[in-house]
Design a protein around this motif. Structure first.
Motif, short mmCIF file in Angstrom:
data_model
loop_
_atom_site.label_atom_id
_atom_site.label_comp_id
_atom_site.label_asym_id
_atom_site.label_seq_id
_atom_site.Cartn_x
_atom_site.Cartn_y
_atom_site.Cartn_z
N ARG A 104 0.84 -1.21 0.00
CA ARG A 104 0.00 0.00 0.00
C ARG A 104 0.86 1.25 0.00
N LEU A 105 1.94 1.22 0.74
CA LEU A 105 2.87 2.35 0.81
C LEU A 105 3.41 2.69 -0.58
N LEU A 106 3.69 1.65 -1.37
CA LEU A 106 4.30 1.84 -2.69
C LEU A 106 3.25 1.90 -3.80
N ASN A 107 1.97 1.88 -3.42
CA ASN A 107 0.88 1.87 -4.40
C ASN A 107 1.04 0.72 -5.37
N TYR A 173 11.21 2.21 2.43
CA TYR A 173 10.90 1.44 1.24
C TYR A 173 10.71 2.32 0.01
N ARG A 174 10.19 3.51 0.21
CA ARG A 174 10.01 4.40 -0.95
C ARG A 174 11.36 4.76 -1.57
N GLU A 175 12.36 4.97 -0.72
CA GLU A 175 13.68 5.33 -1.23
C GLU A 175 14.40 4.13 -1.83
N SER A 176 14.25 2.96 -1.18
CA SER A 176 15.08 1.80 -1.54
C SER A 176 14.42 0.85 -2.53
N ILE A 177 13.10 0.68 -2.43
CA ILE A 177 12.43 -0.38 -3.18
C ILE A 177 11.58 0.16 -4.34
N LEU A 178 10.97 1.32 -4.16
CA LEU A 178 10.09 1.85 -5.20
C LEU A 178 10.79 1.98 -6.56
N PRO A 179 12.03 2.48 -6.62
CA PRO A 179 12.70 2.55 -7.94
C PRO A 179 12.83 1.18 -8.61
N ASP A 198 7.76 4.84 10.88
CA ASP A 198 7.45 6.21 11.28
C ASP A 198 7.25 7.11 10.06
N ARG A 199 7.72 6.66 8.90
CA ARG A 199 7.55 7.44 7.68
C ARG A 199 6.31 7.02 6.88
N TYR A 200 5.57 6.04 7.38
CA TYR A 200 4.37 5.60 6.67
C TYR A 200 3.28 6.67 6.78
N PRO A 201 2.61 6.99 5.69
CA PRO A 201 1.39 7.80 5.82
C PRO A 201 0.32 6.96 6.52
N GLN A 202 -0.68 7.63 7.08
CA GLN A 202 -1.65 6.92 7.90
C GLN A 202 -2.41 5.85 7.12
N TYR A 203 -2.68 6.07 5.83
CA TYR A 203 -3.43 5.07 5.08
C TYR A 203 -2.63 3.77 4.93
#
Length: 442
Positions: A104-107, A173-179, A198-203
């Motif tokens: 969900r974090l990475l859509n 994960y957004r910095e390391s895995i999303l690319p 701690d960097r996760y948005p609430q959704y």
């Protein structure tokens, strides 16, 4: 309900099962706790047991994720993620829950996870053999997109493998895995314990919490077997997760010189390269509470908590428990799935299905006591807190090591153990995972 049940559960025959909802201890110190000594003092004086202690705080599920707070899913997906899960059932369940939050974090669109075949766990069952897939997809609707199979144009493609489990430091994960996901479109992932939630948005946090506590249920056939097992246990009862199997003791690297020759041989056979610690290192390890409690030590702990020896106890444990004679000679009403289930059914089961039954019984038991703090214990305690069932206790091995090193007489020893656990129970120590729970002062 998130409030504590008022019935003691073990003091009255009227109680019914409410389902649904170390400072250092040397080997000489702990091995001196004999069956004869605990049997000689089978009942502590006192008017109430540990479950009657008034709590001052407890963990409950936070309202922000229970109420949904759904953020609409974007129209375009970043790609497909499959979560690769290893180990026992509860470790795989933990990793899978993390993976749902990551997706969900990475859509990303989630592909059903892969449960690795593991001969070590006597295991060959997959996700769909344990959990109801259609129910999972239905309950995650609106939180995350899930597919059973890849689109036709990707169906023959192997995922790009990303193993995050060995990362030591915290990372995003957004910095390391999303690319990598955007580049390869289909990745398989083993989550890391050190992820930066701690960097996760609430959704994304809400999706993770829903995955852990609201969207997984057993297959209908396995749940039917679990209900049969639960119904067969005399009520009320305590579920005890006791860890003293040869591989567990070997992995701990602790020594127990007073065990029977057969137990010592079984441990040595399981050691492989896990040679026991010796000297100061062994003392320091035990001082930190790293050594599993023996069944005899567990008897002493339960009696110190004033759990009556007439209590019905379900043994939530793996195969091959050692040194149980001393335990069952004191707590005589002990029930195991191997005796309660049909013999043919039991012998056909693998590790995951057996663990699933223990989990189901434990989250529905009147009380739950764990001698360790492993993946099952964390998952069971959190689910019990989610359901408002707060008679949950982790036996404090570090405190036990300290107390048994002091040379106390038996009643003083039991009193000291009682005080530590009374304080733990008052504040709900370790009874839920912090990601999805908030502390409530009572």
């Amino acid at each position: 309900s998130c409030t504590e049940k008022t019935s003691n559960g073990f003091d009255s025959g009227e109680a019914t099962l409410r389902r649904g909802l170390d400072l250092f201890s040397s080997p000489r110190c702990y091995s001196a706790i004999s069956v004869a000594s605990v049997r000689a003092h089978s009942t502590l004086t006192g008017d109430f047991d540990i479950w009657s202690v008034k709590r001052i705080a407890e963990w409950r599920p936070c309202k922000w994720w229970l109420q949904g707070h759904l953020t609409p899913l974007p129209a375009e997906t970043s790609g497909y993620i499959r979560i690769d899960c290893y180990g026992g059932l509860n470790q795989m369940r933990r990793d899978f829950c993390d993976g749902v939050g990551i997706a969900r974090l990475l859509n990303a669109t989630l592909v059903l996870p892969k449960f690795e075949v593991a001969a070590y766990w006597n295991e060959s069952s997959g996700f769909a053999d344990v959990f109801d897939v259609d129910y999972f997809i239905q309950k995650t609707s609106g939180f995350i997109n899930v597919v059973k199979d890849l689109p036709t144009d990707m169906s023959s493609k192997e995922p790009f493998r990303v193993d995050c489990s060995k990362r030591k430091g915290q990372f995003d994960y957004r910095e390391s895995i999303l690319p990598l996901l955007l580049e390869h479109r289909y990745i398989s992932l083993t989550p890391a314990m050190s992820q930066r939630r701690d960097r996760y948005p609430q959704y994304a946090k809400a999706t993770l919490c829903q995955a852990c506590y609201s969207v997984l249920r057993l297959t209908s056939s396995l749940e039917k077997k679990a209900v049969e097992l639960l119904d067969a246990i005399p009520k009320p009862f305590l579920s005890l997760h006791l860890r003293f199997e040869p591989d567990m003791v070997a992995y701990s690297r602790c020594e127990y010189p007073t065990l029977s020759s057969s137990s010592i041989a079984a441990i040595e056979a399981a050691r492989a390269d896990k040679k026991p610690w010796t000297g100061e290192l062994a003392r320091s390890w035990r001082k930190r509470g790293k050594c599993p409690l023996t069944p005899n030590e567990t008897v002493l702990m339960l009696q110190s908590l004033r759990i009556p020896t007439s209590t019905n106890i379900y043994l939530a444990a793996g195969d091959g428990l050692m040194e149980m004679e001393g335990f069952t000679s004191v707590y005589t009403k002990v029930f195991a799935k191997s005796a309660l289930l049909n013999h043919d059914d039991f012998t056909r089961m693998h590790g995951n299905t057996k663990a699933a039954l223990d989990y189901y019984v434990s989250i529905n038991s009147d009380a739950y006591v764990a001698t360790y703090f492993g993946n099952m214990d964390k998952m069971v305690a959190a689910m019990r807190a989610y359901k408002g069932m707060h008679k949950t206790m982790f036996l404090n091995r570090k405190a036990f090591s300290e107390i048994t090193s002091q040379g106390l007489e038996e009643q003083e020893l039991k009193k000291a153990i009682w005080e530590v656990h009374k304080n733990d129970f008052e504040i709900g120590r370790g009874s839920a995972l912090p990601d999805c729970f908030c502390e409530f002062k009572l």
